[in-house]
Write an enzyme that holds these catalytic residues in place. Structure first.
Site, PDB file in Angstrom:
ATOM      1  N   GLU A 145      10.259 -17.233  36.216  1.00 12.11           N
ATOM      2  CA  GLU A 145      11.403 -17.801  35.482  1.00 12.11           C
ATOM      3  C   GLU A 145      11.868 -19.129  36.070  1.00 12.11           C
ATOM      4  O   GLU A 145      13.029 -19.279  36.478  1.00 12.11           O
ATOM      5  CB  GLU A 145      12.549 -16.797  35.429  1.00 12.11           C
ATOM      6  N   GLU A 174       8.055  -9.401  30.650  1.00 10.92           N
ATOM      7  CA  GLU A 174       9.080  -8.412  31.017  1.00 10.92           C
ATOM      8  C   GLU A 174       9.762  -8.003  29.725  1.00 10.92           C
ATOM      9  O   GLU A 174      10.340  -8.835  29.035  1.00 10.92           O
ATOM     10  CB  GLU A 174      10.113  -9.026  31.986  1.00 10.92           C
TER      11      GLU A 174
HETATM   12  C1  GAL Z   1      14.330 -11.194  35.031  1.00  9.18           C
HETATM   13  C2  GAL Z   1      13.536 -11.397  36.305  1.00  9.18           C
HETATM   14  C3  GAL Z   1      13.152 -10.080  36.909  1.00  9.18           C
HETATM   15  C4  GAL Z   1      14.329  -9.179  36.986  1.00  9.18           C
HETATM   16  C5  GAL Z   1      14.927  -8.998  35.604  1.00  9.18           C
HETATM   17  C6  GAL Z   1      16.113  -8.069  35.585  1.00  9.18           C
HETATM   18  O1  GAL Z   1      15.046 -12.321  34.685  1.00  9.18           O
HETATM   19  O2  GAL Z   1      12.369 -12.136  36.059  1.00  9.18           O
HETATM   20  O3  GAL Z   1      12.602 -10.282  38.188  1.00  9.18           O
HETATM   21  O4  GAL Z   1      15.254  -9.721  37.863  1.00  9.18           O
HETATM   22  O5  GAL Z   1      15.324 -10.245  35.135  1.00  9.18           O
HETATM   23  O6  GAL Z   1      17.221  -8.607  36.189  1.00  9.18           O
END
Ligand code: GAL
Ligand code: ZN
Length: 660
Positions: A142, A299
């Site tokens: 990110e 994700e």
């Molecule tokens: C995303 C990040 C993850 C985790 C997730 C939940 O933005 O890439 O590593 O932190 O949020 O908070």
């Protein structure tokens, strides 16, 4: 189609790995992302490397038929690194260095980050380049533009400005530093925008944002080059964070093979204060537009979000599965769920994964298993399919940044206003490609280019050519206001676009939340707010006039025919019903079917390939919805049920995948 999870073996007892891998395999998982935050385990002390644990973790997964995507760990500089080399830490606009112990605490222009980052990336890529189970790479995590004011950033910013303006005279002139005696007489005086005052020069602020965006794009390119050098033939992607952001994703992904996105739809749908219901659809369409091809979700929401703020609602029954399918419906070719197990330690203990802290399968897990099984079944069908659309929407990080520097009216928001058009199309079941405003849009029947606030001759000419050769273009208020250096243009608005729209702005009123009304030629009246341009049509025809306040009767929307095409100018921000009604007329005129009226939360998109047409109908809301299905004689790919058309009921979280 591939399905996977994000997994952190370094957080768990080795004894669990085997069991986890077996269970993953049973659920149809074929990919796992690993190691993106594991720098302190890969290099526990400066120059001391340990890959044994990662070798073993990959081996365990591979034994269960799982391939891995490895992340470079640069988002989490380890404590020894920031301790020994403090230039890694970014400095805020008050001159204070960030502290270690979190993540993303690194300056992209730090020589030490580059040096030690390059070394760990080299070690990783050299070790796993030939590994059969390593399918590709994710850079960092990110990436977002830093607002860093360290010594290195200051020097580089100066260099960036010298390349752009060559002389200080030119910089002074272009920025208009004469205002408030801000003129520079020596390059040494040029700093980053320190102090954070909103009164800083907007041209200066925009250039600093561009510089910061270039720095992060360069950092990503630096990683991609290293990976490709040592691990040729494997893909390189990055997981973007969503919108709005300062960094220009189109530049940042130049060096990537495809885009990936981290997708966390809001679970508080009833308290939809951020109108998040359709934010996800726009995010996914934006992601597809970054490389103008299918993408990955690196994700995907798997459980209750929260931690550094109070936890949100748990995903409602059906949500995990339906939103995973939504990603696929908008062009995802892989869904990687965040995360396999909920963390028992660290800052994200309550950002829940598929499995709760006890590790036993529950409702969310079961929904995922269902999705995974279905995705596995439909993989051959989805193979090679893409979304193909007649409508393009032009998105611009330049406009986004300029508007963040100078919000135009109470409630004015670039992404929010952009979304109004996107949502209106969505509600009519019309798909759109959301693409870089600088990219090629010639082939589209309809181009919607909201708020082209910053403009240059090249863009104006390109839009004109598009219309003259038969295109239909929609432009809006706050277009043609400034040059690319964030300086107001000298003619009547919209300046370089005046001839194209065949009208000009006589006067404007930033009405903000003071809601006004306008009336279409048909007599239909709608609310409008934020901004009112009072237009004087010259060659154009007025197709809507205001019906409130002192501007009642003045033109609000115009239509101009130029060459073989048509251009509309919308001088205000219409409410949702008005936007839909206007776009319905415009799209119908170019032969796009606008007969659908999808209920709240229902989305319909189509993936196609030669001889294949696969339509996704999703109910992403918590309410039962009834849809009058426009498709005749199709079969559900999930249930083999036949649909003859007509009304059908969609339960909350319903997913229908219809094949014709
Ligand atoms: C995303 C990040 C993850 C985790 C997730 C939940 O933005 O890439 O590593 O932190 O949020 O908070
Ligand atoms: Zn810096």
């Amino acid at each position: 189609m591939k399905v996977g999870v994000d997994y952190y073996p370094e957080h768990w007892d080795v004894a669990l790995w085997e069991q986890d891998a077996r269970q993953m395999q049973e659920t149809g998982i074929s990919i796992v992302r690993l190691a993106e935050f594991a720098w302190s385990r890969l290099e526990p002390r400066e120059g001391e490397f340990d890959f044994d644990w990662l070798d073993r973790a990959i081996a365990v997964l591979a034994r269960h038929g799982i391939e891995v995507v490895l992340g470079t760990p640069t988002a989490t500089p380890p404590v020894w690194l920031t301790h020994n080399y403090p230039d890694v830490l970014p400095v805020d606009n008050k001159g204070n260095a960030h502290y270690a112990g979190v993540r993303l605490h690194r300056c992209y222009n730090s020589p030490s980050l580059r040096k030690y980052g390059a070394r760990i990336i080299e070690k990783l890529t050299q070790r796993y380049a030939m590994h059969a189970a390593v399918m590709g790479w994710q850079t960092d995590n990110e990436l977002a533009a830093n607002d860093c004011h360290c010594e290195n950033c200051t020097l580089r910013f100066r260099g960036w400005l010298k390349r752009k303006y060559r002389t200080l005279d030119e910089l002074n002139r272009e920025w208009g530093t004469v205002v408030w005696s801000g003129e520079y007489s020596d390059w040494e005086q040029v700093k980053t925008p320190l102090g954070g005052s909103p009164h800083l020069n907007p041209s200066f602020l925009l250039d600093f944002r561009r510089f910061s965006s270039d720095a992060v794009a360069d950092f990503n390119r630096f990683q991609a080059d290293l990976i490709r050098k040592h691990s040729p033939g494997k893909f390189v992607t990055h997981n973007l964070w969503g919108y709005p952001v300062t960094a220009d994703y189109y530049d940042m992904f130049d060096s990537m093979d495809f885009a990936s996105v981290d997708y966390y739809p809001a679970t508080d749908l009833r308290d939809d204060s951020k109108s998040r219901m359709y934010h996800g659809a726009l995010t996914l369409d934006l992601t597809r537009g970054v490389k103008r091809r299918n993408f990955w979700v690196m994700e995907q929401l798997s459980g209750t979000p929260g931690c550094w703020y109070p936890m949100s609602r748990t995903p409602f029954p059906g949500m995990i599965r339906a939103y995973a399918w939504q990603s696929v419906a908008r062009g995802a070719d892989a869904i990687v769920q965040f995360r396999w197990r909920s963390a028992r330690v660290g800052a994200e203990q309550f950002w829940h994964g598929l499995l709760d802290h006890h590790g036993l399968p529950g409702r969310r897990y079961a929904e995922f298993v269902r999705f995974s099984e279905e995705a596995g079944r439909l993989t051959p069908l989805l193979e090679g399919t893409t979304l193909q659309h007649d409508v393009a929407m032009l998105f611009s990080h330049e406009q986004l940044n300029a508007f963040q520097i100078q919000p135009q009216a109470d409630g004015f928001d670039y992404v929010g206003n952009f979304k109004r058009f996107h949502t209106a199309l969505l509600r009519m079941g019309i798909g759109a490609d959301v693409i870089n405003w600088r990219s090629d849009f010639d082939g589209y029947k309809l181009v919607i280019a909201p708020m082209l606030y910053l403009i240059d001759d090249e863009m104006a000419a390109k839009l004109r050519r598009y219309v003259e050769t038969g295109g239909t273009l929609v432009l809006t208020m706050r277009s043609g206001v400034k040059n690319m250096n964030n300086v107001c243009l000298p003619e009547r608005l919209p300046n370089l676009l005046t001839n194209l729209i065949g009208a000009h702005v006589d006067e404007y009123d930033p009405v903000g939340k003071d809601v006004q009304t306008l009336t279409f030629e048909s007599g239909e009246t709608h609310a409008c707010a934020q901004w009112c341009d009072l237009l004087i049509p010259v060659e154009a025809r007025s197709i809507a006039s205001y019906s409130s306040e002192y501007f009642a009767g003045r033109s609000a929307i115009t239509k101009n025919e130029i060459g073989a095409g048509v251009v509309y100018y919308i001088g205000t921000v219409l409410d949702a019903v008005g936007t839909k009604s206007l776009l319905r007329r415009i799209a119908t005129d170019v032969g796009i079917d606008c007969s659908l009226d999808l209920p709240e939360g229902v989305e319909m998109t189509t993936r196609r390939a030669e001889g294949k047409q696969i339509t996704f109908v999703l109910n992403l809301s918590k309410d039962v919805q009834t849809l009058s299905l426009p498709l005749r004689d199709c079969v559900s790919a999930l249930s083999d049920r036949r649909f003859a058309g007509g009304d059908f009921e969609l339960q909350p979280g319903a997913v229908e995948i219809l094949v014709r």
